[in-house]
Design an enzyme around this catalytic site. Structure first.
Site, PDB file in Angstrom:
ATOM      1  N   ASP A  20      22.839   3.704  -6.718  1.00  0.00           N
ATOM      2  CA  ASP A  20      22.673   2.990  -7.989  1.00  0.00           C
ATOM      3  C   ASP A  20      23.659   3.619  -8.964  1.00  0.00           C
ATOM      4  OD1 ASP A  20      19.730   1.762  -9.809  1.00  0.00           O
ATOM      5  OD2 ASP A  20      21.877   1.439 -10.129  1.00  0.00           O
ATOM      6  N   ASP A  36      29.056   3.682  -8.843  1.00  0.00           N
ATOM      7  CA  ASP A  36      29.388   2.495  -9.640  1.00  0.00           C
ATOM      8  C   ASP A  36      30.167   1.560  -8.732  1.00  0.00           C
ATOM      9  OD1 ASP A  36      31.235   1.883 -12.774  1.00  0.00           O
ATOM     10  OD2 ASP A  36      30.408   0.539 -11.239  1.00  0.00           O
ATOM     11  N   ILE A  37      29.588   0.438  -8.336  1.00  0.00           N
ATOM     12  CA  ILE A  37      30.225  -0.467  -7.361  1.00  0.00           C
ATOM     13  C   ILE A  37      31.475  -1.129  -7.941  1.00  0.00           C
ATOM     14  CG2 ILE A  37      28.179  -0.898  -5.955  1.00  0.00           C
ATOM     15  CD1 ILE A  37      29.274  -3.537  -8.394  1.00  0.00           C
ATOM     16  N   TYR A 126      25.628 -15.627 -15.161  1.00  0.00           N
ATOM     17  CA  TYR A 126      24.947 -15.146 -13.949  1.00  0.00           C
ATOM     18  C   TYR A 126      25.027 -16.209 -12.856  1.00  0.00           C
ATOM     19  CZ  TYR A 126      20.969 -13.735 -11.003  1.00  0.00           C
ATOM     20  OH  TYR A 126      20.153 -13.383  -9.946  1.00  0.00           O
ATOM     21  N   LYS A 130      27.096 -16.183  -9.311  1.00  0.00           N
ATOM     22  CA  LYS A 130      26.396 -16.337  -8.034  1.00  0.00           C
ATOM     23  C   LYS A 130      27.017 -17.466  -7.205  1.00  0.00           C
ATOM     24  CE  LYS A 130      23.770 -12.878  -8.135  1.00  0.00           C
ATOM     25  NZ  LYS A 130      24.029 -11.799  -7.153  1.00  0.00           N
ATOM     26  N   ILE A 156      11.826 -13.605  -8.942  1.00  0.00           N
ATOM     27  CA  ILE A 156      11.096 -12.600  -8.184  1.00  0.00           C
ATOM     28  C   ILE A 156      10.280 -11.756  -9.165  1.00  0.00           C
ATOM     29  CG2 ILE A 156      11.246 -10.634  -6.620  1.00  0.00           C
ATOM     30  CD1 ILE A 156      12.083 -13.419  -5.472  1.00  0.00           C
TER      31      ILE A 156
HETATM   32  C1  AKB Z   1      17.317 -14.097 -13.520  1.00  0.00           C
HETATM   33  O1  AKB Z   1      18.186 -13.311 -13.774  1.00  0.00           O
HETATM   34  O2  AKB Z   1      16.609 -14.588 -14.391  1.00  0.00           O
HETATM   35  C2  AKB Z   1      17.197 -14.519 -12.071  1.00  0.00           C
HETATM   36  C3  AKB Z   1      16.027 -15.346 -11.841  1.00  0.00           C
HETATM   37  C4  AKB Z   1      16.219 -16.611 -11.127  1.00  0.00           C
HETATM   38  O3  AKB Z   1      14.939 -14.957 -12.191  1.00  0.00           O
HETATM   39  N1  AKB Z   1      17.146 -13.344 -11.227  1.00  0.00           N
END
Ligand code: AKB
Length: 301
Positions: A20, A36-37, A126, A130, A156
């Site tokens: 991490d 740090d990736i 985001y 993705k 999740i």
């Molecule tokens: C987020 O960043 O909100 C996502 C999601 C679909 O909950 N991980």
């Protein structure tokens, strides 16, 4: 944290390295390295020095935080993923990179029972990152004959008190707020239904997918449906677990993000190709979250 423990149980504590970007915060059953990736040289050195043959690349900036800091989201979610794929290619590693229901967006897809092959027009950095992850991963897989695979996770939900950087983090935050103050303001509208899954079930699905025969997977990226949950329904379940608590619905910037996402997902290919299915009630989901909360937060309840 949860997947690290599941992977360590699967492959043995001595055969996994967890990393991490910060100093170690959790007790892991395996070796931990600060990494740090976005630092490609350090990432590559760790993989090559330890002869890593399988990269599970989870590093990412989530939707709500990404909208507050898009440059950070691009650095981590785009350039960090390119680092991972190049290193995996050069070292013949299998690689798993998670995707999200956030890849869906815009006005040209069915928001109910959203199929895997829908038009992808995400409205968040985001979601855009993705889509890039899925596309560049598939390119590397086809061009360089790599085992790249990805799952589009729904929301999740865990029982841990941290971050709350996701658009639907209310599903966990509500418990901590009510346990502390007796009240919670839900940052979404009552009817802003989203696909959701509890973290333990997410880990079960992920482990099943990672162990699936790559040659039997007819696609690189799969939908994962969870169950469709509206805030109204979920808060009723929470209040049954915490009698006397009160909630209000006060949508903020996250409402627009939630509205751009599917209300429910079709994951029939996951059943077909790697035999995954999942069905629980909203009340069972809320109880999983509540039961998983550290008892220290429930003193007096
Ligand atoms: C987020 O960043 O909100 C996502 C999601 C679909 O909950 N991980």
């Amino acid at each position: 944290m949860h997947l690290t423990r599941a992977l360590a149980k699967e492959v043995g504590n001595d055969n996994i390295i967890c990393t991490d970007v910060s100093d170690q915060k959790y007790d892991f059953p395996c070796r931990y390295e600060k990494l740090d990736i976005c630092d490609a040289n350090s990432y590559r050195k760790l993989v090559e020095t330890n002869k890593v043959d399988h990269i599970v690349h989870l590093a990412g900036i989530l939707s709500a935080l990404g909208e507050k800091n898009p440059q950070l989201a691009i650095d981590v979610n785009v350039f960090g993923v390119v680092n991972a794929l190049r290193i995996a290619q050069d070292n013949n590693c299998r690689i798993f990179i998670p995707s999200s229901i956030a890849v869906f967006g815009g006005d040209h897809f069915n928001k109910k029972q959203t199929p895997a092959d829908s038009i992808l027009q995400p409205r968040t950095v985001y979601g855009v990152s993705k889509v890039f992850n899925e596309m560049i991963g598939e390119y590397f897989s086809n061009k360089f004959d790599m085992d790249f695979r990805s799952i589009r996770y729904p929301v999740i939900i865990s029982s841990e008190k941290f971050g709350f950087n996701g658009t639907a983090a209310y599903s966990t935050e509500i418990f901590f707020e009510i346990l502390e103050k007796g009240h919670y303001n839900v940052p979404l509208k009552e009817d802003a239904a989203l696909p959701m899954m509890y973290i333990d079930d997410c880990i079960d699905a992920t482990m099943k997918f990672l162990k699936a025969d790559f040659n039997k997977l007819k696609r690189k990226t799969y939908n994962l449906a969870g169950i469709s949950v509206a805030p109204k329904e979920y808060t009723i379940a929470v209040q049954k677990l915490l009698p006397g608590s009160t909630v209000d619905f006060k949508p903020d910037f996250r409402q627009a993000i939630a509205e751009s996402w599917p209300q429910s997902i079709n994951d029939s290919e996951s059943l077909r190709d790697w035999n995954w299915s999942y069905d629980i009630s909203v009340s069972e989901l809320a109880k999983k979250v509540y039961d998983g909360i550290d008892p220290r937060y429930k003193l007096g309840k």
